[in-house]
Design a protein around this motif. Structure first.
Motif, PDB file in Angstrom:
ATOM      1  N   GLU A 186      11.324   2.980   4.477  1.00 38.35           N
ATOM      2  CA  GLU A 186      11.127   4.158   5.327  1.00 38.35           C
ATOM      3  C   GLU A 186      10.837   5.292   4.290  1.00 38.35           C
ATOM      4  N   GLU A 187      11.532   5.367   3.359  1.00 38.13           N
ATOM      5  CA  GLU A 187      11.466   6.610   2.194  1.00 38.13           C
ATOM      6  C   GLU A 187      10.256   6.428   1.550  1.00 38.13           C
ATOM      7  N   VAL A 188       9.874   5.225   1.150  1.00 38.41           N
ATOM      8  CA  VAL A 188       8.501   5.089   0.518  1.00 38.41           C
ATOM      9  C   VAL A 188       7.228   5.447   1.279  1.00 38.41           C
ATOM     10  N   VAL A 189       7.308   4.973   2.494  1.00 39.30           N
ATOM     11  CA  VAL A 189       6.245   5.358   3.334  1.00 39.30           C
ATOM     12  C   VAL A 189       6.156   7.027   3.552  1.00 39.30           C
ATOM     13  N   ALA A 190       7.463   7.454   3.769  1.00 36.27           N
ATOM     14  CA  ALA A 190       7.584   8.816   4.024  1.00 36.27           C
ATOM     15  C   ALA A 190       6.682   9.634   3.026  1.00 36.27           C
ATOM     16  N   PRO A 192      -0.594   9.633  -6.784  1.00 39.88           N
ATOM     17  CA  PRO A 192      -1.117  10.562  -5.858  1.00 39.88           C
ATOM     18  C   PRO A 192      -2.362  10.768  -5.945  1.00 39.88           C
ATOM     19  N   ARG A 193      -3.245  10.393  -6.940  1.00 37.94           N
ATOM     20  CA  ARG A 193      -4.663  10.672  -6.959  1.00 37.94           C
ATOM     21  C   ARG A 193      -5.611   9.517  -6.212  1.00 37.94           C
ATOM     22  N   ILE A 194      -5.053   8.510  -5.718  1.00 37.66           N
ATOM     23  CA  ILE A 194      -5.476   7.544  -4.996  1.00 37.66           C
ATOM     24  C   ILE A 194      -5.324   7.883  -3.467  1.00 37.66           C
ATOM     25  N   LYS A 195      -6.383   7.367  -2.660  1.00 35.51           N
ATOM     26  CA  LYS A 195      -5.938   7.711  -1.199  1.00 35.51           C
ATOM     27  C   LYS A 195      -6.004   6.229  -0.669  1.00 35.51           C
ATOM     28  N   VAL A 196      -5.098   5.810   0.000  1.00 34.13           N
ATOM     29  CA  VAL A 196      -4.994   4.679   0.690  1.00 34.13           C
ATOM     30  C   VAL A 196      -4.828   4.360   2.063  1.00 34.13           C
ATOM     31  N   THR A 197      -5.756   3.817   2.866  1.00 29.65           N
ATOM     32  CA  THR A 197      -5.837   3.584   3.982  1.00 29.65           C
ATOM     33  C   THR A 197      -5.653   2.227   4.335  1.00 29.65           C
ATOM     34  N   VAL A 198      -4.511   1.973   5.302  1.00 28.97           N
ATOM     35  CA  VAL A 198      -4.280   0.586   5.597  1.00 28.97           C
ATOM     36  C   VAL A 198      -4.811   0.441   6.999  1.00 28.97           C
ATOM     37  N   VAL A 199      -5.572  -0.491   7.307  1.00 26.12           N
ATOM     38  CA  VAL A 199      -6.239  -0.788   8.747  1.00 26.12           C
ATOM     39  C   VAL A 199      -5.570  -2.113   9.181  1.00 26.12           C
ATOM     40  N   ASP A 200      -5.623  -2.154  10.589  1.00 31.07           N
ATOM     41  CA  ASP A 200      -5.334  -3.560  11.049  1.00 31.07           C
ATOM     42  C   ASP A 200      -5.931  -3.606  12.803  1.00 31.07           C
ATOM     43  N   LEU A 201      -6.181  -4.677  13.023  1.00 30.02           N
ATOM     44  CA  LEU A 201      -6.662  -4.861  14.481  1.00 30.02           C
ATOM     45  C   LEU A 201      -5.485  -4.540  15.509  1.00 30.02           C
ATOM     46  N   SER A 202      -4.423  -4.331  15.085  1.00 25.92           N
ATOM     47  CA  SER A 202      -3.384  -4.090  16.211  1.00 25.92           C
ATOM     48  C   SER A 202      -2.995  -2.721  16.453  1.00 25.92           C
ATOM     49  N   GLN A 203      -3.395  -2.201  17.309  1.00 23.94           N
ATOM     50  CA  GLN A 203      -3.110  -0.418  17.553  1.00 23.94           C
ATOM     51  C   GLN A 203      -1.529  -0.489  17.430  1.00 23.94           C
ATOM     52  N   LYS A 204      -0.673  -1.346  18.113  1.00 26.04           N
ATOM     53  CA  LYS A 204       0.628  -1.254  18.057  1.00 26.04           C
ATOM     54  C   LYS A 204       1.308  -1.435  16.912  1.00 26.04           C
ATOM     55  N   MET A 259       0.985  -1.237  -0.105  1.00 24.12           N
ATOM     56  CA  MET A 259      -0.096  -0.027   0.034  1.00 24.12           C
ATOM     57  C   MET A 259       0.726   1.305   0.036  1.00 24.12           C
ATOM     58  N   ALA A 260       2.051   1.219   0.712  1.00 23.44           N
ATOM     59  CA  ALA A 260       2.865   2.465   0.804  1.00 23.44           C
ATOM     60  C   ALA A 260       3.501   2.545  -0.759  1.00 23.44           C
ATOM     61  N   VAL A 261       3.636   1.601  -1.561  1.00 21.33           N
ATOM     62  CA  VAL A 261       4.111   1.820  -2.909  1.00 21.33           C
ATOM     63  C   VAL A 261       2.907   2.215  -3.747  1.00 21.33           C
ATOM     64  N   ILE A 262       1.607   1.737  -3.512  1.00 22.25           N
ATOM     65  CA  ILE A 262       0.542   2.324  -4.175  1.00 22.25           C
ATOM     66  C   ILE A 262       0.586   3.800  -4.090  1.00 22.25           C
ATOM     67  N   ALA A 263       0.331   4.233  -2.859  1.00 26.64           N
ATOM     68  CA  ALA A 263       0.475   5.708  -2.404  1.00 26.64           C
ATOM     69  C   ALA A 263       1.545   6.515  -3.173  1.00 26.64           C
ATOM     70  N   LYS A 264       2.817   6.000  -2.991  1.00 25.14           N
ATOM     71  CA  LYS A 264       3.702   6.661  -3.649  1.00 25.14           C
ATOM     72  C   LYS A 264       3.451   7.051  -5.088  1.00 25.14           C
ATOM     73  N   LEU A 266      -1.655   8.596   2.173  1.00 27.33           N
ATOM     74  CA  LEU A 266      -1.246   7.024   2.958  1.00 27.33           C
ATOM     75  C   LEU A 266      -1.645   7.320   4.273  1.00 27.33           C
ATOM     76  N   VAL A 267      -2.516   6.546   4.780  1.00 22.36           N
ATOM     77  CA  VAL A 267      -2.979   6.652   6.189  1.00 22.36           C
ATOM     78  C   VAL A 267      -3.080   5.322   6.744  1.00 22.36           C
ATOM     79  N   PHE A 268      -2.437   5.256   8.013  1.00 26.28           N
ATOM     80  CA  PHE A 268      -2.455   4.112   8.804  1.00 26.28           C
ATOM     81  C   PHE A 268      -3.493   3.908   9.974  1.00 26.28           C
ATOM     82  N   SER A 269      -4.627   3.306  10.238  1.00 28.07           N
ATOM     83  CA  SER A 269      -5.495   3.474  11.183  1.00 28.07           C
ATOM     84  C   SER A 269      -6.155   2.210  11.667  1.00 28.07           C
TER      85      SER A 269
END
Ligand code: NAD
Ligand code: UDX
Length: 472
Positions: free
Chosen positions: A59-63, A28-40, A20-25, A71-74
């Motif tokens: 790290e660079e890609v996520v940045a 730019p016209r796509i919003k990517v939200t990555v969700v997980d059960l684990s808050q940690k 998903m980090a690579v798709i977001a990178k 790119l949103v992690f939630s």
């Protein structure tokens, strides 16, 4: 911001996070939200520099995505699904440990759970994409669950999009993939959904590398690709045993056979055995599928790829004990590397755990050094895979020490076992290490990465995989 497409990915692990980090990178016209059960895990992704997994270049890609905001992690799973056009399911599908097919069948309960959640919270049509590795025809189950749970008027299309990235090279594998595979129903709605997801990848992947197939071919191709790769490693490892018995050299054989373009050079590197979360799991998944369809011979054929790997791991530790005068009781032994391969901190199914297990069962004192593996994940792996004897279990915490570097791991040790091919193990000061060790000093190279002749010159007794003792 106004986005063309919204994507939600369920599962922020080794696959969901980097993909998903690579798709977001790239989009730019796509919003990517990555969700997980684990808050940690979600919190770790959001730090941007203390990511939950180690992967060169990640790290660079996520940045890029975090900074741009697409790119949103939630952990807001329901909301993220509800607003998405495309939902990826990228959750873990481990081998079942109990019940029908225990030890072989893949557990797809997480996938089904995702489908149930998606059906429950969706108020608009969605494309649901299976990214997890699943048994062939799982998408049929996902479709049924979605259809039965759908709110009135809400329609789903299920696609299969298996992931071929390898850990340690996830970023280049995703940015310049050999191919992207997408399977869908061969109906007008299915083909339309395929086109939508093809268009996402087409932002950076050449069209001719985006393969579309029917659903079942796509699901099964993933298991076949991993089974074939693992089969090459098991084949070469089986020959490494024959080399040790005859004086032939496995590296020379790999070169001689690998230069035939029909065979090719890749995945012919003899080793202490393959590990990782995929190979064994996916082959056993294939074995179970064959069995379920009454194809006993096919099941046995693929099962032997796993059996050969078990043999290679146990052959390695047996050779260690035998070489060290049939006893390692009370001896300090250094293990260099614990991850299942270099450039990852992942320890799932790592051969190193089996070697460590065999050694502690002999009551050796094992000192492990790995640049990326924490003591916590090491012990998690012990607990998960290994049947330790009741005798050894209580003392495990003392028998296994984690060392801060290779030198302290080897200090006073009778032997070194190289279990992971980290580059830094090639350039250690082996003279200094030798001087600090008990004599005779043994080195067992499970990855054939050190210069055995040079180490013998220093004084080491060196064993490599598939190479005659005393020869390079
Ligand atoms: P992982 O364990 O690293 O990540 C899976 C994540 O999914 C976990 O963080 C877990 O908390 C989360 N999760 C589980 N159920 C959930 C739910 N209901 N809702 C939201 N999140 C949920 O696993 P992985 O290594 O990323 O593998 C995922 C899939 O991809 C597996 O099927 C695997 O076989 C496949 N795959 C893995 C690799 C690899 O190299 N690791 C490569 C290709 C394919
Ligand atoms: C694998 C597949 O390669 C990837 O396409 C799939 O998506 C997930 O599973 P991964 O498990 O990350 O990827 O690592 P891989 O590079 O395939 O290595 C698997 C194991 O085989 C490692 O333990 C590795 O050390 C071992 N191996 C690989 C060998 O022992 N010799 C080789 O020549 C190649």
């Amino acid at each position: 911001a106004q986005y063309d497409v919204k994507i939600c990915c369920m599962g922020a692990g080794y696959v969901g996070g980097p993909t998903m980090a690579v798709i977001a990178k790239m989009c730019p016209r796509i919003k990517v939200t990555v969700v997980d059960l684990s808050q940690k895990i979600i919190d770790a992704w959001n730090t941007g520099n203390k990511l939950p997994i180690y992967e060169p270049g990640l790290e660079e890609v996520v940045a890029v995505g975090l900074k741009r905001g697409n790119l949103v992690f939630s952990t807001k799973i329901n909301e993220s699904i509800a607003e998405a056009d495309i939902v990826f399911i990228s959750v873990n599908t481990p081998t079942k440990t109990a019940g029908i097919g225990a030890g072989r069948a893949a557990n797809v309960k997480n996938c089904e759970l995702c489908a149930r959640t998606i059906a429950e919270v969706s108020t608009s049509d969605k494309i649901v994409v299976e990214k997890s590795t699943v048994p062939v025809r799982t998408s049929d189950a996902v479709r049924a669950v979605l259809e039965h749970g759908a709110k009135p008027g809400v329609k789903f299309q299920v696609l299969s999009n298996p992931e071929f990235l390898a850990e340690g090279t996830a970023v280049p594998d995703l940015e310049t993939p050999s191919r992207v595979l997408l399977g869908g129903m061969q109906t007008p709605e299915g083909l339309k959904a395929l086109e939508t997801v093809v268009n996402v990848y087409a932002n950076w992947v050449p069209r001719d590398k985006i393969l579309t197939t029917n659903l079942w071919s796509s699901e099964l191709s993933k298991l076949v690709a991993n089974a074939m790769l693992a089969q090459r490693v098991s084949s070469v490892n089986s020959i490494s045993a024959l080399c040790e018995a005859t004086g032939a050299d496995i590296s020379e054989i790999s070169r001689a056979c690998g230069t035939d373009p029909r065979i090719g050079p890749k995945f012919l590197q003899a080793s202490v055995g393959f590990g990782g979360s995929c190979f064994q799991k996916d082959i056993l998944n294939l074995v179970y599928l064959c069995e379920s369809y009454g194809l006993r011979e096919c099941a046995e054929y693929w099962n032997w790829v796993v059996q050969m790997n078990e043999y290679q791991k146990s052959r390695f530790s047996l050779n260690m004990v035998r070489s060290m005068f049939n006893t390692v009781t009370g001896k300090k032994i250094a293990i260099f590397g614990f991850a299942f391969k270099k450039d990852t901190g992942d320890t799932r199914e790592t051969a190193a755990a089996f070697i460590a297990r065999d050694l502690v069962e002999e009551q050796a004192r094992v000192h492990v050094y790995d640049p990326q593996v924490s003591r916590e994940s090491m012990f998690a792996e012990f607990k998960y895979t290994l049947n330790l004897s009741e005798e050894t279990k209580p003392g495990l915490g003392e028998l296994v020490v984690t060392s801060p570097d290779a030198y302290s791991a080897a200090q006073g040790a009778h032997a070194i076992a190289i279990a992971t091919e980290w580059d830094e193990f090639k350039t250690l000061d082996y003279k200094k290490i030798y001087d600090s060790m008990a004599k005779p000093a043994f080195l067992f190279d499970g990855r054939n990465i050190v210069d055995a002749a040079a180490l013998r010159e220093i004084g080491f007794t060196v064993y490599s995989i598939g190479k005659p003792v005393g020869m390079k």
